[in-house]
Design an enzyme around this catalytic site. Structure first.
Site, PDB file in Angstrom:
ATOM      1  N   ILE A  16       1.885  14.979  -9.395  1.00  0.00           N
ATOM      2  CA  ILE A  16       3.255  15.328  -9.039  1.00  0.00           C
ATOM      3  C   ILE A  16       4.115  14.130  -8.657  1.00  0.00           C
ATOM      4  O   ILE A  16       5.332  14.239  -8.600  1.00  0.00           O
ATOM      5  CB  ILE A  16       3.299  16.388  -7.913  1.00  0.00           C
ATOM      6  N   PHE A  17       3.499  12.957  -8.414  1.00  0.00           N
ATOM      7  CA  PHE A  17       4.274  11.770  -8.062  1.00  0.00           C
ATOM      8  C   PHE A  17       3.425  10.533  -8.273  1.00  0.00           C
ATOM      9  O   PHE A  17       2.241  10.517  -7.919  1.00  0.00           O
ATOM     10  CB  PHE A  17       4.732  11.832  -6.600  1.00  0.00           C
ATOM     11  N   ARG A  39      -5.592  22.007  -3.320  1.00  0.00           N
ATOM     12  CA  ARG A  39      -5.690  20.864  -2.423  1.00  0.00           C
ATOM     13  C   ARG A  39      -4.594  19.862  -2.801  1.00  0.00           C
ATOM     14  O   ARG A  39      -4.526  19.412  -3.943  1.00  0.00           O
ATOM     15  CB  ARG A  39      -7.058  20.179  -2.518  1.00  0.00           C
ATOM     16  N   GLU A  40      -3.723  19.541  -1.850  1.00  0.00           N
ATOM     17  CA  GLU A  40      -2.692  18.526  -2.047  1.00  0.00           C
ATOM     18  C   GLU A  40      -3.295  17.184  -1.631  1.00  0.00           C
ATOM     19  O   GLU A  40      -3.726  17.028  -0.489  1.00  0.00           O
ATOM     20  CB  GLU A  40      -1.462  18.850  -1.206  1.00  0.00           C
ATOM     21  N   ALA A  78      -3.124  -6.289   8.128  1.00  0.00           N
ATOM     22  CA  ALA A  78      -3.711  -5.398   7.133  1.00  0.00           C
ATOM     23  C   ALA A  78      -2.857  -5.411   5.878  1.00  0.00           C
ATOM     24  O   ALA A  78      -1.702  -5.845   5.908  1.00  0.00           O
ATOM     25  CB  ALA A  78      -3.810  -3.979   7.685  1.00  0.00           C
ATOM     26  N   GLU A  98       0.535 -12.581   6.611  1.00  0.00           N
ATOM     27  CA  GLU A  98       1.101 -11.879   7.765  1.00  0.00           C
ATOM     28  C   GLU A  98       1.097 -12.691   9.049  1.00  0.00           C
ATOM     29  O   GLU A  98       1.947 -12.480   9.907  1.00  0.00           O
ATOM     30  CB  GLU A  98       0.371 -10.547   8.000  1.00  0.00           C
ATOM     31  N   PRO A 116      -9.187  11.783   5.621  1.00  0.00           N
ATOM     32  CA  PRO A 116      -9.918  12.429   4.536  1.00  0.00           C
ATOM     33  C   PRO A 116      -9.516  13.868   4.241  1.00  0.00           C
ATOM     34  O   PRO A 116      -9.903  14.408   3.214  1.00  0.00           O
ATOM     35  CB  PRO A 116     -11.382  12.351   4.983  1.00  0.00           C
ATOM     36  N   GLU A 142       8.505  -9.401   0.478  1.00  0.00           N
ATOM     37  CA  GLU A 142       9.911  -9.649   0.816  1.00  0.00           C
ATOM     38  C   GLU A 142      10.552  -8.512   1.601  1.00  0.00           C
ATOM     39  O   GLU A 142      11.569  -8.711   2.251  1.00  0.00           O
ATOM     40  CB  GLU A 142      10.729  -9.953  -0.437  1.00  0.00           C
ATOM     41  N   GLU A 144       8.984  -6.990   4.108  1.00  0.00           N
ATOM     42  CA  GLU A 144       8.205  -6.896   5.335  1.00  0.00           C
ATOM     43  C   GLU A 144       8.782  -7.846   6.380  1.00  0.00           C
ATOM     44  O   GLU A 144       8.941  -9.038   6.132  1.00  0.00           O
ATOM     45  CB  GLU A 144       6.749  -7.306   5.035  1.00  0.00           C
TER      46      GLU A 144
END
Length: 183
Positions: A16-17, A39-40, A78, A98, A116, A142, A144
């Site tokens: 769907i995306f 289930r999405e 991260a 970072e 999950p 760029e 962030e």
């Protein structure tokens, strides 16, 4: 090791995306009792997180705005794994981008899932020690905007209590360091 007790067999998938970071789909599944359910699901390429510890035994944190929660948060460094990139290389890259640090000691700790119930994102957790500042660190994303700070384990625990540290990967990182008695 995958345990398949109560496995839900996928009957069909509707995408769907598809975006830059995630994709979403709806799966129709057969439940263990034979009933059908939907289930999405959010699909994610995976990420790394780095517990970076300075010579003064402080944790390196990044501060940034997180749109999903509409707040600024303090987190361990991260980032998302790029296609074909090994997690350790992602961790080395993200630490420099970072924080402006490189680590002479880099060690894999654990891989864990984040949500999950609806997402397949996993995070590979590393510890980085013997840090050195990089004169000209690799440029970060760029879009962030990040501040870097260093805190003691006690300060990090207080930040958790005050909900300035609010995300699971950082809480896990702080608890890991506390368990090693680095303070």
């Amino acid at each position: 090791m995958k345990v398949l007790k109560f496995e839900e067999r996928t009957l069909s998938t509707e995408k769907i995306f598809t975006g830059k970071v995630i994709s979403m789909q709806v799966d129709e599944v057969e439940l263990p009792d034979g009933k059908i359910a939907k289930r999405e699901l959010v699909k994610h390429p995976g990420a790394v997180a780095i517990i970076a510890i300075t010579a003064e035994r402080k944790l390196v944190l990044v501060e940034q705005f997180r749109k999903a929660l509409e707040r600024t948060m303090l987190e361990i460094p991260a980032g998302k794994i790029e296609p074909g990139e090994k997690p350790e290389l992602t961790a080395i890259r993200e630490l420099e981008e970072e924080t402006g640090y490189r680590a002479n000691s880099f060690k894999y700790l654990q891989t864990f899932s984040t949500s999950p119930g609806f997402a397949d994102e996993i995070i590979h957790l590393y510890i980085a020690e013997d840090l050195e500042k990089v004169d000209q660190p690799a440029a970060g994303d760029e879009d962030e905007f990040i501040d870097v700070l260093e805190v003691t384990v006690e300060e990090a625990e207080e930040l958790i209590a005050n909900e300035r540290i609010y995300d699971a990967k950082t809480v896990v990182g702080v608890w890991y360091v506390k368990s090693l008695q680095f303070d």
